[in-house]
Scaffold this motif. Structure first.
Motif, PDB file in Angstrom:
ATOM      1  N   GLU A  57      43.476  57.128  10.273  1.00  0.00           N
ATOM      2  CA  GLU A  57      43.435  56.782  11.695  1.00  0.00           C
ATOM      3  C   GLU A  57      42.031  56.374  12.105  1.00  0.00           C
ATOM      4  N   THR A  58      41.975  55.515  13.105  1.00  0.00           N
ATOM      5  CA  THR A  58      40.730  55.159  13.782  1.00  0.00           C
ATOM      6  C   THR A  58      40.879  55.577  15.238  1.00  0.00           C
ATOM      7  N   ASN A  59      39.939  55.184  16.054  1.00  0.00           N
ATOM      8  CA  ASN A  59      40.054  55.487  17.484  1.00  0.00           C
ATOM      9  C   ASN A  59      41.251  54.799  18.117  1.00  0.00           C
ATOM     10  N   ASP A  60      41.674  53.674  17.533  1.00  0.00           N
ATOM     11  CA  ASP A  60      42.724  52.864  18.154  1.00  0.00           C
ATOM     12  C   ASP A  60      44.055  52.866  17.410  1.00  0.00           C
ATOM     13  N   ASP A  61      44.037  53.093  16.093  1.00  0.00           N
ATOM     14  CA  ASP A  61      45.241  52.870  15.297  1.00  0.00           C
ATOM     15  C   ASP A  61      45.500  53.998  14.309  1.00  0.00           C
ATOM     16  N   ILE A  62      46.751  54.071  13.897  1.00  0.00           N
ATOM     17  CA  ILE A  62      47.163  54.866  12.745  1.00  0.00           C
ATOM     18  C   ILE A  62      47.684  53.896  11.703  1.00  0.00           C
ATOM     19  N   SER A  63      47.147  53.975  10.490  1.00  0.00           N
ATOM     20  CA  SER A  63      47.564  53.083   9.416  1.00  0.00           C
ATOM     21  C   SER A  63      48.294  53.892   8.352  1.00  0.00           C
ATOM     22  N   ILE A  64      49.535  53.488   8.065  1.00  0.00           N
ATOM     23  CA  ILE A  64      50.381  54.188   7.099  1.00  0.00           C
ATOM     24  C   ILE A  64      50.627  53.253   5.921  1.00  0.00           C
ATOM     25  N   GLY A  65      50.153  53.624   4.750  1.00  0.00           N
ATOM     26  CA  GLY A  65      50.354  52.797   3.566  1.00  0.00           C
ATOM     27  C   GLY A  65      51.828  52.635   3.251  1.00  0.00           C
ATOM     28  N   ALA A  66      52.185  51.486   2.710  1.00  0.00           N
ATOM     29  CA  ALA A  66      53.594  51.173   2.465  1.00  0.00           C
ATOM     30  C   ALA A  66      54.242  52.128   1.472  1.00  0.00           C
ATOM     31  N   MET A  67      53.453  52.749   0.589  1.00  0.00           N
ATOM     32  CA  MET A  67      54.002  53.660  -0.414  1.00  0.00           C
ATOM     33  C   MET A  67      53.951  55.122   0.033  1.00  0.00           C
ATOM     34  N   VAL A  68      53.612  55.364   1.287  1.00  0.00           N
ATOM     35  CA  VAL A  68      53.667  56.724   1.827  1.00  0.00           C
ATOM     36  C   VAL A  68      55.123  57.181   1.855  1.00  0.00           C
ATOM     37  N   THR A  69      55.384  58.375   1.374  1.00  0.00           N
ATOM     38  CA  THR A  69      56.754  58.880   1.337  1.00  0.00           C
ATOM     39  C   THR A  69      57.166  59.439   2.693  1.00  0.00           C
ATOM     40  N   LEU A  70      58.459  59.579   2.878  1.00  0.00           N
ATOM     41  CA  LEU A  70      58.963  60.163   4.113  1.00  0.00           C
ATOM     42  C   LEU A  70      58.512  61.619   4.256  1.00  0.00           C
ATOM     43  N   ARG A  71      58.355  62.303   3.142  1.00  0.00           N
ATOM     44  CA  ARG A  71      57.856  63.672   3.189  1.00  0.00           C
ATOM     45  C   ARG A  71      56.420  63.716   3.692  1.00  0.00           C
ATOM     46  N   GLN A  72      55.593  62.755   3.286  1.00  0.00           N
ATOM     47  CA  GLN A  72      54.244  62.669   3.817  1.00  0.00           C
ATOM     48  C   GLN A  72      54.259  62.419   5.322  1.00  0.00           C
ATOM     49  N   LEU A  73      55.142  61.536   5.772  1.00  0.00           N
ATOM     50  CA  LEU A  73      55.266  61.288   7.214  1.00  0.00           C
ATOM     51  C   LEU A  73      55.649  62.564   7.950  1.00  0.00           C
ATOM     52  N   GLU A  74      56.554  63.304   7.369  1.00  0.00           N
ATOM     53  CA  GLU A  74      57.055  64.519   8.002  1.00  0.00           C
ATOM     54  C   GLU A  74      55.968  65.568   8.160  1.00  0.00           C
ATOM     55  N   THR A  75      55.075  65.679   7.200  1.00  0.00           N
ATOM     56  CA  THR A  75      54.126  66.794   7.164  1.00  0.00           C
ATOM     57  C   THR A  75      52.706  66.423   7.569  1.00  0.00           C
ATOM     58  N   ASN A  76      52.418  65.145   7.766  1.00  0.00           N
ATOM     59  CA  ASN A  76      51.053  64.728   8.074  1.00  0.00           C
ATOM     60  C   ASN A  76      50.655  65.125   9.494  1.00  0.00           C
ATOM     61  N   PRO A  77      49.512  65.797   9.701  1.00  0.00           N
ATOM     62  CA  PRO A  77      49.097  66.246  11.041  1.00  0.00           C
ATOM     63  C   PRO A  77      48.901  65.107  12.035  1.00  0.00           C
ATOM     64  N   ILE A  78      48.450  63.957  11.561  1.00  0.00           N
ATOM     65  CA  ILE A  78      48.257  62.815  12.466  1.00  0.00           C
ATOM     66  C   ILE A  78      49.603  62.360  13.028  1.00  0.00           C
ATOM     67  N   ILE A  79      50.594  62.232  12.154  1.00  0.00           N
ATOM     68  CA  ILE A  79      51.918  61.777  12.562  1.00  0.00           C
ATOM     69  C   ILE A  79      52.615  62.848  13.399  1.00  0.00           C
ATOM     70  N   GLN A  80      52.376  64.103  13.088  1.00  0.00           N
ATOM     71  CA  GLN A  80      53.037  65.199  13.798  1.00  0.00           C
ATOM     72  C   GLN A  80      52.596  65.315  15.252  1.00  0.00           C
ATOM     73  N   THR A  81      51.418  64.793  15.581  1.00  0.00           N
ATOM     74  CA  THR A  81      50.893  64.967  16.937  1.00  0.00           C
ATOM     75  C   THR A  81      51.016  63.719  17.808  1.00  0.00           C
ATOM     76  N   HIS A  82      51.247  62.552  17.219  1.00  0.00           N
ATOM     77  CA  HIS A  82      51.301  61.329  18.020  1.00  0.00           C
ATOM     78  C   HIS A  82      52.663  61.180  18.699  1.00  0.00           C
ATOM     79  N   LEU A  83      52.665  61.039  20.028  1.00  0.00           N
ATOM     80  CA  LEU A  83      53.894  60.858  20.802  1.00  0.00           C
ATOM     81  C   LEU A  83      54.928  61.942  20.482  1.00  0.00           C
TER      82      LEU A  83
END
Length: 262
Positions: A57-83
């Protein structure tokens, strides 16, 4: 499925060149759906080890690599707190942990499956896809027009926004496909996407405009927004649910979702 040639390139540039030189070449994501197919794959290009499996993440964006797994999305603190963690919640509702450890967000997006639990959520966020050759492509443009030539998805970029979000996946069991998906965000504007209709995600543009014009969101405003969505969103029947049942689900769950984020 039979794979005639399996290649693991050492760079994105090499992967792109391999993709271009063979019209039957395919990119491997998690391969959960691809390997269920009956067709042969002449050339399969594996993107493991190319640095596409991180979330930053930067001040403006969250960047998720195309090979990130759904489990990573589920457990990542950045994703867990946005919206309100709307994307984390959507990822965590998909099948079991074993599946989420394999399935990738890139495969989910490029596959553009009508049953996707991820695409409706990305549609209600400010989402841009980053490709190796064609650069940045807004998600809505990709979903409506697809790509003019084969390319490699590098990342999913989400603009950070203040606000709230929620997602309702309605399914018969936790391990089943959705009968309907309802995703809603309220930032500087309202966004509503309905998926598994059983077609792909559709935006309730008239309901969104109605909510954006309202001075305050009360029960009557929400009721009218639901009515507008019911008129605009096309639902149909399949083996999992009838059109009438999906209409009942949409009415009830969209009302609940709007109340959750108002």
């Amino acid at each position: 499925m039979r794979i005639n040639e399996l290649i693991q390139p050492t760079s994105i540039e090499e992967a792109y060149a391999l993709l271009q030189e063979h019209e039957e070449a395919k990119i491997a994501g998690g391969m959960l759906w691809m390997r269920l197919g009956q067709h042969d794959v002449e050339r399969l290009i594996v993107l493991d080890g190319l640095g596409l499996d991180t979330i930053t993440e930067t001040n403006d964006d969250i960047s998720i690599g195309a090979m990130v797994t759904l489990r990573q999305l589920e457990t990542n603190p950045i994703i867990q707190t946005h919206l309100n963690g709307i994307l984390s919640r959507a990822a965590g509702s998909i099948m079991g942990v074993q599946v989420r450890n394999l399935a990738t967000i890139g495969g989910s997006v490029v596959g553009n499956y009508s049953f996707s639990d991820i695409i409706p959520v990305l549609a209600v966020m400010d989402t841009t896809l980053v490709f190796h050759h064609q650069g940045e492509v807004p998600l809505d443009l990709f979903l409506s027009k697809r790509l003019s030539e084969p390319d490699i998805l590098l990342a999913i970029r989400i603009r950070k926004q203040e606000g709230r979000g929620t997602v309702h996946k309605i399914s018969r069991t936790e391990l089943d496909f959705a009968l309907l998906n309802v995703a809603v965000t309220h930032t500087d504007r309202w966004r509503i996407a309905i998926g598994s209709r059983p077609a792909g995600a559709a935006m309730a543009t008239n309901a969104m405009a109605h909510l954006d014009q309202a001075d305050r969101i009360d029960d009557q405003i929400i009721a009218t927004a639901v009515e507008l969505a019911m008129e605009e969103i096309k639902l149909s029947s399949n083996a999992k649910a009838s059109q009438a049942y999906r209409r009942d689900l949409l009415s009830a769950h969209l009302r609940r979702a709007l109340n959750e984020v108002k």
